[in-house]
Design an enzyme around this catalytic site. Structure first.
Site, PDB file in Angstrom:
ATOM      1  N   GLY A 249      -5.759   0.926 -12.926  1.00 35.42           N
ATOM      2  CA  GLY A 249      -6.940   0.524 -12.151  1.00 35.42           C
ATOM      3  C   GLY A 249      -8.202   0.847 -12.928  1.00 35.42           C
ATOM      4  O   GLY A 249      -8.471   0.259 -13.979  1.00 35.42           O
TER       5      GLY A 249
ATOM      6  N   VAL B 236      -6.186   4.297  -5.522  1.00 34.75           N
ATOM      7  CA  VAL B 236      -5.058   4.846  -4.775  1.00 34.75           C
ATOM      8  C   VAL B 236      -5.358   6.282  -4.311  1.00 34.75           C
ATOM      9  O   VAL B 236      -4.948   6.702  -3.224  1.00 34.75           O
ATOM     10  CB  VAL B 236      -3.767   4.725  -5.623  1.00 34.75           C
ATOM     11  CG1 VAL B 236      -3.726   5.683  -6.764  1.00 34.75           C
ATOM     12  CG2 VAL B 236      -2.546   4.847  -4.764  1.00 34.75           C
ATOM     13  N   ASP B 237      -6.105   7.004  -5.090  1.00 33.84           N
ATOM     14  CA  ASP B 237      -6.500   8.378  -4.760  1.00 33.84           C
ATOM     15  C   ASP B 237      -7.300   8.393  -3.444  1.00 33.84           C
ATOM     16  O   ASP B 237      -6.997   9.173  -2.518  1.00 33.84           O
ATOM     17  CB  ASP B 237      -7.370   8.898  -5.929  1.00 33.84           C
ATOM     18  CG  ASP B 237      -7.552  10.395  -5.931  1.00 33.84           C
ATOM     19  OD1 ASP B 237      -6.939  11.074  -5.097  1.00 33.84           O
ATOM     20  OD2 ASP B 237      -8.319  10.881  -6.784  1.00 33.84           O
TER      21      ASP B 237
ATOM     22  N   ASP C 209       0.855  -1.183   0.000  1.00 34.51           N
ATOM     23  CA  ASP C 209       0.000   0.000   0.000  1.00 34.51           C
ATOM     24  C   ASP C 209       0.896   1.239   0.000  1.00 34.51           C
ATOM     25  O   ASP C 209       1.674   1.440   0.934  1.00 34.51           O
ATOM     26  CB  ASP C 209      -0.855  -0.072   1.279  1.00 34.51           C
ATOM     27  CG  ASP C 209      -1.757   1.124   1.457  1.00 34.51           C
ATOM     28  OD1 ASP C 209      -1.621   2.117   0.720  1.00 34.51           O
ATOM     29  OD2 ASP C 209      -2.596   1.062   2.375  1.00 34.51           O
TER      30      ASP C 209
ATOM     31  N   ASN D  24      -7.632  12.070 -10.333  1.00 33.53           N
ATOM     32  CA  ASN D  24      -8.424  12.405 -11.518  1.00 33.53           C
ATOM     33  C   ASN D  24      -8.376  13.915 -11.691  1.00 33.53           C
ATOM     34  O   ASN D  24      -7.933  14.634 -10.794  1.00 33.53           O
ATOM     35  CB  ASN D  24      -9.850  11.848 -11.440  1.00 33.53           C
ATOM     36  CG  ASN D  24     -10.607  12.400 -10.264  1.00 33.53           C
ATOM     37  OD1 ASN D  24     -10.668  13.610 -10.065  1.00 33.53           O
ATOM     38  ND2 ASN D  24     -11.165  11.518  -9.460  1.00 33.53           N
TER      39      ASN D  24
ATOM     40  N   SER E 249      -2.805   4.618 -14.023  1.00 35.41           N
ATOM     41  CA  SER E 249      -3.788   4.251 -15.068  1.00 35.41           C
ATOM     42  C   SER E 249      -4.153   2.770 -15.134  1.00 35.41           C
ATOM     43  O   SER E 249      -4.935   2.385 -15.996  1.00 35.41           O
ATOM     44  CB  SER E 249      -3.327   4.705 -16.473  1.00 35.41           C
ATOM     45  OG  SER E 249      -3.412   6.107 -16.620  1.00 35.41           O
TER      46      SER E 249
ATOM     47  N   TYR F 132      -8.739   3.172 -14.805  1.00 33.05           N
ATOM     48  CA  TYR F 132      -8.452   3.632 -16.172  1.00 33.05           C
ATOM     49  C   TYR F 132      -8.020   2.505 -17.117  1.00 33.05           C
ATOM     50  O   TYR F 132      -7.717   2.748 -18.289  1.00 33.05           O
ATOM     51  CB  TYR F 132      -7.432   4.784 -16.154  1.00 33.05           C
ATOM     52  CG  TYR F 132      -8.003   6.106 -15.645  1.00 33.05           C
ATOM     53  CD1 TYR F 132      -9.341   6.233 -15.281  1.00 33.05           C
ATOM     54  CD2 TYR F 132      -7.193   7.234 -15.530  1.00 33.05           C
ATOM     55  CE1 TYR F 132      -9.852   7.435 -14.809  1.00 33.05           C
ATOM     56  CE2 TYR F 132      -7.703   8.450 -15.066  1.00 33.05           C
ATOM     57  CZ  TYR F 132      -9.037   8.541 -14.705  1.00 33.05           C
ATOM     58  OH  TYR F 132      -9.545   9.738 -14.244  1.00 33.05           O
TER      59      TYR F 132
HETATM   60  P1  ADP Z   1      -6.224   4.955 -12.260  1.00 31.68           P
HETATM   61  O1  ADP Z   1      -7.508   5.732 -12.236  1.00 31.68           O
HETATM   62  O2  ADP Z   1      -5.039   5.794 -12.669  1.00 31.68           O
HETATM   63  O3  ADP Z   1      -6.344   3.675 -13.015  1.00 31.68           O
HETATM   64  P2  ADP Z   1      -6.412   3.510  -9.691  1.00 31.68           P
HETATM   65  O4  ADP Z   1      -6.226   4.075  -8.334  1.00 31.68           O
HETATM   66  O5  ADP Z   1      -7.773   3.004 -10.054  1.00 31.68           O
HETATM   67  O6  ADP Z   1      -5.930   4.670 -10.708  1.00 31.68           O
HETATM   68  O7  ADP Z   1      -5.379   2.347  -9.927  1.00 31.68           O
HETATM   69  C1  ADP Z   1      -4.009   2.520 -10.188  1.00 31.68           C
HETATM   70  C2  ADP Z   1      -3.240   1.354  -9.598  1.00 31.68           C
HETATM   71  O8  ADP Z   1      -3.073   1.574  -8.198  1.00 31.68           O
HETATM   72  C3  ADP Z   1      -3.926  -0.002  -9.736  1.00 31.68           C
HETATM   73  O9  ADP Z   1      -2.945  -0.946 -10.158  1.00 31.68           O
HETATM   74  C4  ADP Z   1      -4.420  -0.303  -8.326  1.00 31.68           C
HETATM   75  O10 ADP Z   1      -4.434  -1.709  -8.061  1.00 31.68           O
HETATM   76  C5  ADP Z   1      -3.350   0.364  -7.508  1.00 31.68           C
HETATM   77  N1  ADP Z   1      -3.703   0.736  -6.127  1.00 31.68           N
HETATM   78  C6  ADP Z   1      -4.915   0.911  -5.565  1.00 31.68           C
HETATM   79  N2  ADP Z   1      -4.789   1.251  -4.271  1.00 31.68           N
HETATM   80  C7  ADP Z   1      -3.449   1.303  -3.995  1.00 31.68           C
HETATM   81  C8  ADP Z   1      -2.655   1.576  -2.850  1.00 31.68           C
HETATM   82  N3  ADP Z   1      -3.204   1.895  -1.678  1.00 31.68           N
HETATM   83  N4  ADP Z   1      -1.296   1.524  -2.962  1.00 31.68           N
HETATM   84  C9  ADP Z   1      -0.711   1.233  -4.145  1.00 31.68           C
HETATM   85  N5  ADP Z   1      -1.394   0.966  -5.265  1.00 31.68           N
HETATM   86  C10 ADP Z   1      -2.745   0.991  -5.195  1.00 31.68           C
END
Ligand code: ADP
Length: 171
Positions: free
Chosen positions: A124, A33-34, A10, A24, A122, A126
């Site tokens: 997740g 992650v946001d 994480d 975004n 991008s 995206y």
């Molecule tokens: P995007 O909208 O850019 O695709 P996401 O947050 O949906 O962003 O996903 C981007 C990547 O971050 C994905 O591979 C997801 O599995 C990963 N992710 C989600 N939460 C975390 C976290 N807490 N720490 C690290 N990576 C994460």
């Protein structure tokens, strides 16, 4: 020379100068992650994001660009917000994804950050295929002219970690 490290886990648990957020364009938070960064970092991050919207990014932060805020309660000095492109099977948006890494490192340089943690931007919501995203991320960091000493890719799951490891020839 920038050292690349791979970590599985994480990103909000990392101790670095700057944590990059796959934001975004609204800068008002979201899922993935946001959401995790805002949850653990607390309200100070969103406060600064709102101010940035009011002062500079009324139309949103453009895809491929990056901007920094405080890291709030995270174990970092800054969060660097960057907006990845949504995956498209009909249009090549790789340059925009590379730009996220390049621009984040440029902002990190401006701030004097030496250690920077990136998620797999991008890949997740995206929907960018992990293997292609890993190639673009690693090439962008290799090609960047930056004073950042360590780039840490923090991959959320086994599969993402293994894909980045293969891309770096470490597996
Ligand atoms: P995007 O909208 O850019 O695709 P996401 O947050 O949906 O962003 O996903 C981007 C990547 O971050 C994905 O591979 C997801 O599995 C990963 N992710 C989600 N939460 C975390 C976290 N807490 N720490 C690290 N990576 C994460």
């Amino acid at each position: 020379m920038t050292t690349i490290r791979l970590v599985q886990g994480d990103i909000t648990r990392e101790s670095v100068d700057a944590i990059v957020n796959a934001a975004n364009s609204s800068l008002l938070g979201g899922g993935g992650v946001d959401g995790a960064i805002h949850r653990r970092g607390g309200p100070a991050i969103l406060d600064e994001c709102r101010k940035l919207r009011a002062s500079q990014y009324g139309k949103g932060l453009p895809t491929g660009q990056a901007v920094a805020t405080t890291a709030g309660e995270l174990d970092a000095r800054y969060v660097i917000h960057t907006v990845g492109p949504v995956w498209s099977s009909t249009e090549d948006r790789s340059e925009l994804l590379a730009s996220c890494y390049r621009e984040s490192l440029r902002v990190a340089d401006e701030l004097g950050a030496r250690t920077v943690a990136f998620p797999a931007i991008s890949t997740g919501v995206y929907r960018w295929p992990m293997q292609d995203a890993a190639r673009i991320a690693v090439e962008a960091v290799h090609n960047a002219r930056t004073a950042v000493e360590e780039v840490r890719f923090v991959l959320f799951d086994d599969q993402a970690y293994d894909t980045f490891a293969r891309q770096l020839g470490r597996q």
